[in-house]
Scaffold this active site. Structure first.
Site, PDB file in Angstrom:
ATOM      1  N   HIS A   1       0.800  -1.230   0.000  1.00  0.00           N
ATOM      2  CA  HIS A   1       0.000   0.000   0.000  1.00  0.00           C
ATOM      3  C   HIS A   1       0.828   1.274   0.000  1.00  0.00           C
ATOM      4  O   HIS A   1       0.286   2.363  -0.112  1.00  0.00           O
ATOM      5  CB  HIS A   1      -0.945   0.024   1.203  1.00  0.00           C
ATOM      6  CG  HIS A   1      -0.245   0.340   2.494  1.00  0.00           C
ATOM      7  ND1 HIS A   1       0.528  -0.568   3.145  1.00  0.00           N
ATOM      8  CD2 HIS A   1      -0.188   1.469   3.220  1.00  0.00           C
ATOM      9  CE1 HIS A   1       1.030  -0.024   4.240  1.00  0.00           C
ATOM     10  NE2 HIS A   1       0.609   1.220   4.310  1.00  0.00           N
TER      11      HIS A   1
HETATM   12  C1  UD1 Z   1      -2.374   5.296   5.904  1.00  0.00           C
HETATM   13  C2  UD1 Z   1      -1.108   5.806   6.596  1.00  0.00           C
HETATM   14  C3  UD1 Z   1      -0.025   4.746   6.506  1.00  0.00           C
HETATM   15  C4  UD1 Z   1      -0.507   3.403   6.993  1.00  0.00           C
HETATM   16  C5  UD1 Z   1      -1.772   3.029   6.219  1.00  0.00           C
HETATM   17  C6  UD1 Z   1      -2.338   1.705   6.605  1.00  0.00           C
HETATM   18  C7  UD1 Z   1      -0.623   8.227   6.475  1.00  0.00           C
HETATM   19  C8  UD1 Z   1       0.199   9.233   5.807  1.00  0.00           C
HETATM   20  N1  UD1 Z   1      -0.588   6.991   5.930  1.00  0.00           N
HETATM   21  O1  UD1 Z   1      -2.076   5.150   4.517  1.00  0.00           O
HETATM   22  O2  UD1 Z   1       1.071   5.145   7.311  1.00  0.00           O
HETATM   23  O3  UD1 Z   1       0.494   2.444   6.809  1.00  0.00           O
HETATM   24  O4  UD1 Z   1      -2.745   4.056   6.464  1.00  0.00           O
HETATM   25  O5  UD1 Z   1      -3.456   1.424   5.809  1.00  0.00           O
HETATM   26  O6  UD1 Z   1      -1.287   8.515   7.445  1.00  0.00           O
HETATM   27  N2  UD1 Z   1      -9.394   4.589   1.506  1.00  0.00           N
HETATM   28  C9  UD1 Z   1     -10.593   3.952   1.434  1.00  0.00           C
HETATM   29  N3  UD1 Z   1     -11.183   3.570   2.609  1.00  0.00           N
HETATM   30  C10 UD1 Z   1     -10.630   3.800   3.826  1.00  0.00           C
HETATM   31  C11 UD1 Z   1      -9.395   4.473   3.877  1.00  0.00           C
HETATM   32  C12 UD1 Z   1      -8.778   4.853   2.711  1.00  0.00           C
HETATM   33  O7  UD1 Z   1     -11.126   3.720   0.373  1.00  0.00           O
HETATM   34  O8  UD1 Z   1     -11.223   3.409   4.849  1.00  0.00           O
HETATM   35  C13 UD1 Z   1      -8.696   4.975   0.244  1.00  0.00           C
HETATM   36  C14 UD1 Z   1      -9.021   6.377  -0.162  1.00  0.00           C
HETATM   37  O9  UD1 Z   1      -9.110   6.411  -1.542  1.00  0.00           O
HETATM   38  C15 UD1 Z   1      -7.807   7.160   0.296  1.00  0.00           C
HETATM   39  C16 UD1 Z   1      -6.694   6.137   0.141  1.00  0.00           C
HETATM   40  O10 UD1 Z   1      -7.306   4.882   0.417  1.00  0.00           O
HETATM   41  O11 UD1 Z   1      -7.588   8.294  -0.441  1.00  0.00           O
HETATM   42  C17 UD1 Z   1      -5.537   6.349   1.071  1.00  0.00           C
HETATM   43  O12 UD1 Z   1      -5.970   6.433   2.437  1.00  0.00           O
HETATM   44  P1  UD1 Z   1      -5.099   7.271   3.506  1.00  0.00           P
HETATM   45  O13 UD1 Z   1      -5.648   7.109   4.874  1.00  0.00           O
HETATM   46  O14 UD1 Z   1      -4.876   8.647   3.035  1.00  0.00           O
HETATM   47  O15 UD1 Z   1      -3.684   6.574   3.411  1.00  0.00           O
HETATM   48  P2  UD1 Z   1      -3.247   5.048   3.425  1.00  0.00           P
HETATM   49  O16 UD1 Z   1      -2.605   4.754   2.134  1.00  0.00           O
HETATM   50  O17 UD1 Z   1      -4.320   4.137   3.922  1.00  0.00           O
END
Ligand code: UD1
Length: 371
Positions: free
Chosen positions: A212
């Site tokens: 991820h």
């Molecule tokens: C975040 C953390 C990362 C951690 C990871 C575990 C930061 C900078 N990153 O990254 O350190 O290792 O979580 O998963 O805080 N999305 C969904 N559903 C959700 C959450 C996210 O669809 O419940 C999608 C969205 O399109 C979003 C993307 O995933 O834009 C990224 O989510 P985000 O929380 O920004 O970062 P992660 O890549 O999950």
């Protein structure tokens, strides 16, 4: 100190998937203390059922007391919105202590909001450093540790980094690895679950993959190579890949899904609950990942782990554990090497023993001067 109001109000900030297994043992340990009222604050950074709610269920956590409903966005948007929403809560509730965990955007944002209001902050999993500032998490760690009043480290390297950065020794307390508490708390359940059987796979006869990190999944070329490598490896050993929402979105947008769906050895899954995912870790031959926590869980369990990153903020998993850093071009050879080896060395890492939450409770008691 019987009424909830007379107890110490302790906020536990829960935001993203890797936070929940760090909050849970501490919540349960604090709940047994007559002087403490643990309050779960969910920022909403992760909001999907299978990225958040199922973890609360598995880990025996109640619904969050406070939900900030922040959701996804750019780094500044997400962090800014957590600060704005949490500041309001802090002004109204004035907790005695805010506990933040790990290194996600919400960790840093909650720390800034609380510190500016003069509210004490404790950071669980302090001192980890990848020394790679292209990782958003490294920035989050640096800011959080610079501001926190109490810093709980999992391993000696954490203490060393903090001391070098000028953190006062008396603020640092080595407590061990809280994720091992969750693992041991749920070991029986994990061992009873058999996801691999459900998938028609034999124990020890599949590789488990998670990906991820933006550095691996945000660029079409890199993600394409990774898909091709997975397809190739799956010709020798079944490959199970629960797909993170960020990764799924990119696989679809870049048109790469067919490389995986057309490989008979690849099993694509939705993100799994804690117990189901750990059941696959327990049963797999080895793991390919770019996660932080999985490097630690595999080291604890003695399962080989190939980490697709140029560095790790968890070097103890290499020096004392089963983790190996791996470049894309090395993946197949390193996977072969694991398959041809007969044994894996399993070491006990100091303070990774399922007792970290108790040590933290002791530390909070001292910090808040509870008799
Ligand atoms: C975040 C953390 C990362 C951690 C990871 C575990 C930061 C900078 N990153 O990254 O350190 O290792 O979580 O998963 O805080 N999305 C969904 N559903 C959700 C959450 C996210 O669809 O419940 C999608 C969205 O399109 C979003 C993307 O995933 O834009 C990224 O989510 P985000 O929380 O920004 O970062 P992660 O890549 O999950």
């Amino acid at each position: 100190m019987n009424s909830t109001l007379n107890k110490m109000q302790i906020h536990l900030i829960a935001a993203a998937r890797p936070n929940f297994m760090k909050i849970a043992p501490l919540y349960h340990a604090l709940k047994t203390q007559d002087w403490a009222n643990p309050v779960i604050v969910h920022t909403g950074q992760h909001y999907d059922l299978n990225m958040s709610d199922v973890f609360f269920q598995d880990l025996g956590l109640p619904d969050p007391d406070i939900h900030l409903g922040v959701g996804s966005g750019s780094h500044a948007q997400q962090s800014g919105q957590v600060m704005i929403a949490y500041e309001k809560v802090l002004i109204e509730k004035r907790p005695d202590l805010v506990i933040v965990v790990g290194d996600v955007n919400s960790t840093m944002a909650a720390t800034i909001a609380a510190s500016k209001l003069g509210i004490k902050v404790a950071h669980l999993e302090a001192g980890l450093r990848s020394f790679d500032r292209t990782m958003p998490e490294e920035i989050n760690r640096l800011v959080t540790d610079a501001l926190a009043d109490l810093l709980w480290t999992p391993s000696p390297d954490g203490d060393e980094h903090l001391l070098k950065e000028g953190v006062a020794r008396e603020k640092i307390c080595r407590v061990g690895n809280i994720m091992i508490d969750s693992l041991e708390m749920l070991r029986d359940k994990i061992e009873r679950e058999s996801v691999c059987k459900e998938l028609g796979l034999e124990k020890g006869n599949f590789v488990l993959v998670t990906l991820h990190r933006p550095s691996n999944v945000d660029k079409p070329d890199t993600l394409k190579i990774l898909c091709q490598l997975m397809a190739h490896i799956s010709q020798k050993l079944a490959l199970v890949f629960p797909i993170h929402p960020r990764t799924r979105k990119n696989l679809e947008n870049f048109g790469l899904m067919p490389i995986l769906t057309e490989s008979p050895g690849v099993r694509l899954l939705e993100p799994q609950s804690y117990v189901r995912f750990m059941s696959m870790v327990f049963d797999c031959r080895f793991v390919i990942t770019d996660s932080g926590g999985i490097q630690e869980e595999t080291s604890y369990l003695g399962i080989p782990c190939l980490t697709l990153r140029p560095n790790t903020e968890r070097p103890i998993t290499i020096t004392q554990g089963t983790n190996r850093l791996c470049k894309l071009e090395e993946l197949e050879t390193m996977a072969e090497k694991i398959l041809s080896a007969n044994t894996v060395q399993k070491n006990r890492i100091d303070l990774w023993d399922g007792q970290t939450a108790n040590r933290i409770v002791h530390s909070i008691r001292k910090f808040l001067a509870i008799p």
